[in-house]
Design an enzyme around this catalytic site. Structure first.
Site, short mmCIF file in Angstrom:
data_model
loop_
_atom_site.label_atom_id
_atom_site.label_comp_id
_atom_site.label_asym_id
_atom_site.label_seq_id
_atom_site.Cartn_x
_atom_site.Cartn_y
_atom_site.Cartn_z
N HIS A 116 0.82 -1.21 0.00
CA HIS A 116 0.00 0.00 0.00
C HIS A 116 0.86 1.26 0.00
O HIS A 116 1.95 1.27 0.57
CB HIS A 116 -0.90 0.02 1.24
CG HIS A 116 -1.96 -1.04 1.23
ND1 HIS A 116 -3.15 -0.90 0.57
CD2 HIS A 116 -1.98 -2.28 1.78
CE1 HIS A 116 -3.88 -1.99 0.73
NE2 HIS A 116 -3.19 -2.86 1.46
N VAL A 157 2.28 -23.29 20.74
CA VAL A 157 2.71 -22.93 22.09
C VAL A 157 1.55 -23.20 23.06
O VAL A 157 0.42 -22.76 22.84
CB VAL A 157 3.14 -21.45 22.17
CG1 VAL A 157 3.34 -21.01 23.61
CG2 VAL A 157 4.43 -21.26 21.36
N ARG A 191 -7.89 -11.72 8.95
CA ARG A 191 -7.13 -10.60 9.47
C ARG A 191 -7.18 -10.68 11.00
O ARG A 191 -8.22 -11.04 11.55
CB ARG A 191 -7.76 -9.28 9.04
CG ARG A 191 -8.06 -9.14 7.56
CD ARG A 191 -8.89 -7.86 7.41
NE ARG A 191 -9.31 -7.59 6.06
CZ ARG A 191 -10.40 -8.08 5.49
NH1 ARG A 191 -11.17 -8.93 6.15
NH2 ARG A 191 -10.74 -7.73 4.27
N ILE A 229 -1.68 -7.24 13.73
CA ILE A 229 -1.07 -6.91 12.43
C ILE A 229 -2.03 -7.32 11.30
O ILE A 229 -1.91 -8.38 10.71
CB ILE A 229 0.31 -7.57 12.26
CG1 ILE A 229 1.21 -7.33 13.48
CG2 ILE A 229 0.99 -7.05 10.98
CD1 ILE A 229 1.53 -5.87 13.77
N GLU A 230 -3.03 -6.49 11.09
CA GLU A 230 -3.92 -6.66 9.94
C GLU A 230 -3.41 -5.73 8.84
O GLU A 230 -2.30 -5.21 8.94
CB GLU A 230 -5.35 -6.36 10.35
CG GLU A 230 -5.53 -4.96 10.94
CD GLU A 230 -6.93 -4.70 11.45
OE1 GLU A 230 -7.88 -5.30 10.94
OE2 GLU A 230 -7.07 -3.87 12.36
N SER A 231 -4.19 -5.50 7.81
CA SER A 231 -3.74 -4.60 6.74
C SER A 231 -3.37 -3.25 7.34
O SER A 231 -4.07 -2.77 8.22
CB SER A 231 -4.87 -4.41 5.73
OG SER A 231 -4.46 -3.54 4.71
N CYS A 286 0.12 -25.93 -16.34
CA CYS A 286 -0.55 -24.64 -16.41
C CYS A 286 0.44 -23.49 -16.16
O CYS A 286 0.35 -22.44 -16.77
CB CYS A 286 -1.68 -24.57 -15.40
SG CYS A 286 -2.90 -25.87 -15.60
#
Lengths: 418, 481
Positions: free
Chosen positions: B52, B175, B313, B338-340, B404
């Site tokens: 971004h 964990v 997310r 830590i999303e977009s 492919c």
């Protein structure tokens, strides 16, 4: 490197085209390029019988059927390369790669496209749910069972009633798996009637028409699927959901001709078949490039593939040998009328027919007690009653040479209900 | 004791791997613990693959700072680690005259955040750049610094680089507990127990669970699902830029963009998900993707969809990234929420978090750090002479396995043998693209299974799709006879 004819694909179409071209003119240098480790294509994994009834008047297995053609190659002087992938096609040259030669070119007089088709994958079907292991196309499962000797699963649901799915319902049952259901989105089967009887009915496997899979459960491996009835717009009907415990979902939801090479070469594609538009000689929109078999349109029986491919092979041989091939420009267009999805061929060049022309087509729906009509410039020439016409079975009409010679500009093939 | 480390990083997604690579510059013993069978298995594997520009986040937030810094660092990182990356630029398209001012606001926010070279384009200028844009387009914010990247290679390459500089990785190790001990922590996984001085929590959607094991101030992460559709490479060129709708309170909306490999991707939705591990696509989600994307572009060739997928997310209630030492647990560092724009930010996240840890432990830089890493050799991207030589010396580079995507046996073998090599079908797919094409592995998966079996010495029926019990076949036919 140079060959008179390069054939891309050594499955049933490529083999039949090669054999016919070599028999037509033994002096031709013919090369088959096959991407797999052996010739025969998908026939190698089709170990059931039922092949060859039309061609050899006997019931052969897939490998036996392929062997009938392969056995002729040495005497006819037909060459082939295995493990060889074609990357690029033009009318007078083919680029390919393999371990021995690396990337190489073959200059050629003509090319015959025989790449076959692939199965529509899960992703193209927009089936919701998780993405665990245990979702296979029917053909992948067939390879695992019949070639590799491994069981893809023990409790199976099949979505789609295409022929490979039906055949795999029987195969999985014979191998000890429990096939719990076959679901078909449409109100009719996409496969041959004989396969419904021999692969489902004979084993008590239920076929649910107008049903689809609306959810796949299981994080790592499939644990169940949810099926539901659909309405006339193929939308699931609330309240009809049923969860079926299973570890495997097989998909048999249609075949897609493998025309990436054709498209890259600029060959005109028919949106109804996803295969090239061809004329009576199976020549595509690019001179000197021919196409036959499932890369052209998806067939129901391999016998028809062989017959069509033999014609394509002979046409390619004529093209290489005769500078005047296709010079006659008197062209009749064949149109798909009511109820007909497409026709193969799409054009007939009168100068290139020395016999009757077989026009193959598929219907867009199930028609009972209806007629196949052929109209020459709007005038009905053929009117044939058919008890049943279904999208799962290929239909054909044979147009007589003398009738074609009298035709003007346009022929329409249509289905009329009585 | 060999289960003792200076630093344990929990999670081998883009954040954990970026931090691991940055920490590998220092003289210290680092372990990355991953619950799945491979790196890049959570949010990092299922996202838009975007870098971004940085006009979305509120000025002053960590999201804004990390976005801008990550974007800046990406060019050099992609070059050092051989990651496919293209700055194709993004367009935020306004299709509603009454919302035109929103584009000006985005522009202003971009300026405040430090985004360079933005322009507001008129409808005709947008049309010129993107002929398939909706006829309702009124104007658009153009940001040439936005780009597309291969998220798999980004994640895998950072982990490989960390590994080649001495960072250790363990997989299949969720964990279970973290206990404070003298001078550090005892981290217990389902497999083993490790001790360390510092823990870095980069556990994605599970970062709240990990954090809450040690702190009284609780975090809460909502897994928010994004559904996507991927179109065949035959649609290459349908759009040339990343095309966003105008953002709303619900997020950045459904975008349409080319991928670095020539596919076209549309999505994502934003739907709160029940599970942190299972992201089931729904028919409603798929319908929303189609509906949303067709508002911005016209004539999208939806018949060319080759797969749908969903990612999660990790949305933390506070709405911003959390990157700090936990106040009531010294030595425990969070990298949570830590999303977009997390993928964009990861190089900056690595730099920032490694800086915090290096200060804490007074780490010294190594003299022999090597930040360069090469991708799997791709014969069809080589000049002809090099390719010929490669195939002559290694014939397996002339054997095509995935038709492919034109992927050879040589590439698949390399993906398995290299450091942190693939152990599953999905692992091979993410490293080579074998199985990512239009047949979705229909032809090549049995052959890739054979190669994995041969290379790793396990029997074919032990090969998995993605670890755990995701086995692909159930033993030999006629086994019970």
């Amino acid at each position: 490197m140079r060959s008179d004819i390069v054939i891309i694909g050594g499955g049933p179409a490529g083999l039949a085209a090669a054999v016919a071209a070599a028999k037509y003119d033994p002096s031709l240098d013919i090369m088959i390029l096959e991407r797999d480790a052996e010739l025969g294509g998908i026939l190698n994994q089709c170990i059931h019988n039922g092949f060859g009834l039309h061609t050899f008047n006997e019931e052969l297995t897939g490998p036996e059927y392929a062997e009938r053609f392969e056995a002729q190659l040495p005497d006819l002087g037909i060459k082939f390369m295995l493990n060889t992938m074609v990357l690029d096609v033009a009318s007078s040259s083919v680029t390919a790669v393999n371990s021995d030669q690396g990337l190489f070119n073959i200059e050629c007089g003509a090319v015959i496209l025989c790449m076959g088709c692939r199965e529509r994958p899960r992703g193209a079907l927009n089936i919701p749910g998780l993405r665990p292991a245990g979702v296979f196309t029917a053909g992948t499962a067939q390879r695992l069972v019949n070639i590799e000797g491994y069981m893809p699963g023990k409790e199976v649901v099949i979505l789609g009633s295409g022929d490979i799915g039906l055949i795999m319902a029987r195969r999985m049952t014979l191998e000890g798996a429990k096939v719990k259901a076959v679901c078909e989105l449409m109100p009719y089967s996409g496969g041959l009637k004989r396969n419904i009887v021999q692969c489902l009915d004979d084993f008590g496997i239920p076929l649910f028409l107008s049903h689809t899979v609306i959810d796949i459960k299981g994080k790592e491996r499939v644990t169940s699927v949810v099926i539901a009835e659909v309405d006339s717009n193929s939308k699931p009907i609330p309240g009809t959901e049923e969860e079926i415990t299973c570890d495997t979902l097989l998909l048999s939801c249609g075949l897609i001709p493998e025309n990436e090479l054709s498209r890259a070469a600029g060959i005109k594609i028919n949106p109804s078949t996803n295969g090239p538009v061809v004329n009576e000689s199976f020549e595509t929109s690019i001179k000197g490039i021919f196409a036959c078999g499932n890369v052209l349109h998806v067939h129901d029986l391999v016998d028809y593939v062989s017959e069509e491919s033999a014609r394509a092979g002979i046409s390619a041989a004529k093209y290489v040998k005769s500078s005047s091939f296709g010079e006659d420009c008197s062209v009749i267009e064949i149109k798909a009328g009511t109820g007909v999805r497409y026709t193969v061929p799409s054009f007939i060049r009168l100068g290139e027919i020395d016999d009757n022309v077989t026009v193959r087509f598929r219907s867009g729906n199930v028609y009972k007690n209806s007629y196949v009509d052929v109209l020459f410039d709007g005038e009905q020439k053929y009117h044939r009653r058919k008890q049943i016409i279904t999208p799962g079975e290929m239909e054909q009409v044979i147009l007589k040479k003398e009738d074609l010679e009298k035709a003007a500009g346009e022929i329409t093939v249509a289905i009329t209900e009585s | 004791m060999n289960n003792s480390y200076d630093i344990v990083i929990i999670g081998a997604g883009v954040s954990g791997s970026a931090i691991a690579r940055e920490l590998s510059r220092y003289d210290c013993k680092v372990l990355v613990i991953e619950k799945d069978e491979d790196v890049c298995c959570g949010s990092s594997k299922a996202n838009s693959g975007l870098v971004h520009a940085g006009y979305d986040a509120k000025p002053g937030t960590l999201k804004a700072k990390m976005n801008i810094r990550g974007n800046e660092l990406m060019t050099a990182l992609a070059s050092d680690l051989d990651i496919p990356f293209k700055r194709i630029g993004s367009l935020v398209v306004c299709t509603d005259e009454s919302r035109r001012s929103g584009i000006d606001e985005l522009y202003e926010r971009g300026i405040a955040n430090g985004v360079h070279d933005m322009q507001i384009l008129s409808a005709s200028e947008v049309k010129e750049l993107e002929p398939n844009i909706s006829d309702n387009a009124v104007c658009a914010l153009y940001a040439p610094t936005a780009g597309i990247i291969c998220p798999f290679r980004l994640n895998i390459a950072m982990a490989e680089c960390a590994c080649q500089n001495g960072v250790e990785f363990v997989f299949n190790s969720p964990v279970i507990s973290i206990d404070r001990i003298d001078e550090g922590f005892c981290v217990k996984t389902s497999a083993k127990t490790y001790t360390c001085s510092v823990v870095v929590n980069a556990a994605g959607c599970h970062a709240d669970d990990i954090h809450n094991m040690v702190s009284s101030r609780k975090l809460h992460i909502t897994p928010r699902r994004g559904d996507y559709l991927l179109l065949d490479r035959s649609c290459d060129g349908f759009v040339k830029h990343i095309i966003f709708p105008q953002p709303t309170d619900l997020g950045k909306g459904i975008l349409v963009t080319p991928t670095v490999h020539g596919n076209t991707i549309i999505g994502p939705t934003a739907i709160d998900n029940d599970s942190k591990d299972e992201a089931p696509a729904t028919s409603e989600g798929i319908a929303k993707v189609i509906e949303g994307s067709s508002r911005n572009v016209k004539g999208l060739p939806l018949k060319q969809v080759i797969t749908s997928f969903s990612g999660l997310r990790s949305h933390e209630d506070g709405g911003d990234f959390i990157m700090e030492e936990v106040f009531d647990c010294p030595g425990f560092f969070d990298c949570a929420g830590i999303e977009s724009p997390g993928l964009t930010a990861c190089p900056a996240i690595g730099e920032y978090m490694a800086g915090l840890v290096a200060d804490k432990l007074s780490l010294r830089l190594k003299s022999d750090w090597n930040g360069i890493c090469h991708d799997v050799v791709k014969p069809f991207e080589l000049p002809p002479e090099d390719r010929e030589k490669l195939i002559r010396e290694h014939p397996e580079y002339g054997r095509i396995i995935c038709r492919c995507e034109t992927i050879t046996e040589g590439e698949i073998i390399d993906s398995i043998r290299r450091p942190l090599g693939a152990v599953s079908l999905d692992g091979v797919k993410r490293r080579t693209r074998a199985g990512m094409g239009r047949c979705q592995g229909g032809f090549c998966s049995p052959r890739v299974m054979e190669i994995i079996s041969r290379e790793t010495g396990i029997s074919l029926d032990q090969v998995t799709k993605n670890g755990g019990s995701s086995k692909i076949v159930y033993g030999r036919t006629k086994d019970e006879i």
